[in-house]
Motif scaffolding. Structure first.
Motif, short mmCIF file in Angstrom:
data_model
loop_
_atom_site.label_atom_id
_atom_site.label_comp_id
_atom_site.label_asym_id
_atom_site.label_seq_id
_atom_site.Cartn_x
_atom_site.Cartn_y
_atom_site.Cartn_z
N PHE A 234 0.86 -1.18 0.00
CA PHE A 234 0.00 0.00 0.00
C PHE A 234 0.89 1.23 0.00
CE2 PHE A 234 -2.76 3.02 2.56
CZ PHE A 234 -3.52 3.40 1.47
N SER B 129 1.15 5.04 0.18
CA SER B 129 0.36 6.17 0.63
C SER B 129 1.12 6.91 1.73
CB SER B 129 -0.97 5.68 1.19
OG SER B 129 -1.66 6.72 1.85
N VAL C 245 -0.36 6.70 7.06
CA VAL C 245 -0.18 5.44 7.80
C VAL C 245 -1.50 4.96 8.40
CG1 VAL C 245 0.52 6.48 10.00
CG2 VAL C 245 1.35 4.20 9.35
N ALA D 37 -3.24 2.76 6.03
CA ALA D 37 -2.61 1.43 5.96
C ALA D 37 -3.11 0.56 7.11
CB ALA D 37 -1.09 1.56 6.01
N HIS E 121 3.27 -1.18 4.19
CA HIS E 121 3.06 0.23 3.89
C HIS E 121 4.34 0.86 3.35
CE1 HIS E 121 2.64 4.57 5.27
NE2 HIS E 121 1.78 4.42 4.30
N SER F 51 5.52 4.72 2.29
CA SER F 51 5.02 6.08 2.46
C SER F 51 5.29 6.99 1.27
CB SER F 51 5.61 6.71 3.72
OG SER F 51 7.02 6.73 3.62
#
Length: 127
Positions: free
Chosen positions: A7, A9, A12, A15, A30, A32
């Motif tokens: 993911f 993004s 957080v 996520a 995750h 970032s």
């Protein structure tokens, strides 16, 4: 769905919410940023990549280029997505789009379908 999901993004908390929505056999990793995603994609296989449309250091098209080279399905998400953006993403090569805020059943359906599609495509390439 029994798969690893990357993911991408800056958020957080999204996520964490995503991880809670998926089945126990699924792992959400995750990233970032685009840079973080590139690093993770170089070292780990993911069944599906889910990315925010806009990232601080790139966008979903940068992630699409990476996933194409790796043969991994891409799902795009955006809080402001509309039918026109959905059509653009699909026509450019994304597997699907998820609207935000995330809804558990829809997240599970789309990610499982993308993961299954990737597995089928990989099996056909080997045969």
């Amino acid at each position: 769905m029994d798969s690893n999901v990357l993911f991408v993004s800056p958020y957080v908390q999204d996520a964490n919410s995503l991880a809670e929505m998926l089945d126990e056999g699924s792992i959400v990793v995750h990233a970032s940023s685009l840079k973080d995603a590139v690093s993770r994609l170089r070292t780990t296989h993911f069944g599906v990549v889910l990315t925010e449309a806009k990232l601080d250091d790139g966008n979903w098209l940068d992630i699409l280029e990476l996933t194409r080279r790796l043969g991994t399905e891409l799902v795009v998400t955006d809080a402001w997505a509309d039918a026109q953006f959905w059509a653009l993403a699909i026509n450019m090569g994304a597997y699907d789009m998820l609207a935000q805020p995330f809804h558990g059943a829809e997240v599970r359906r789309v990610l499982a379908s993308a993961s299954s599609h990737q597995t089928s495509a990989r099996a056909a390439a080997v045969a």
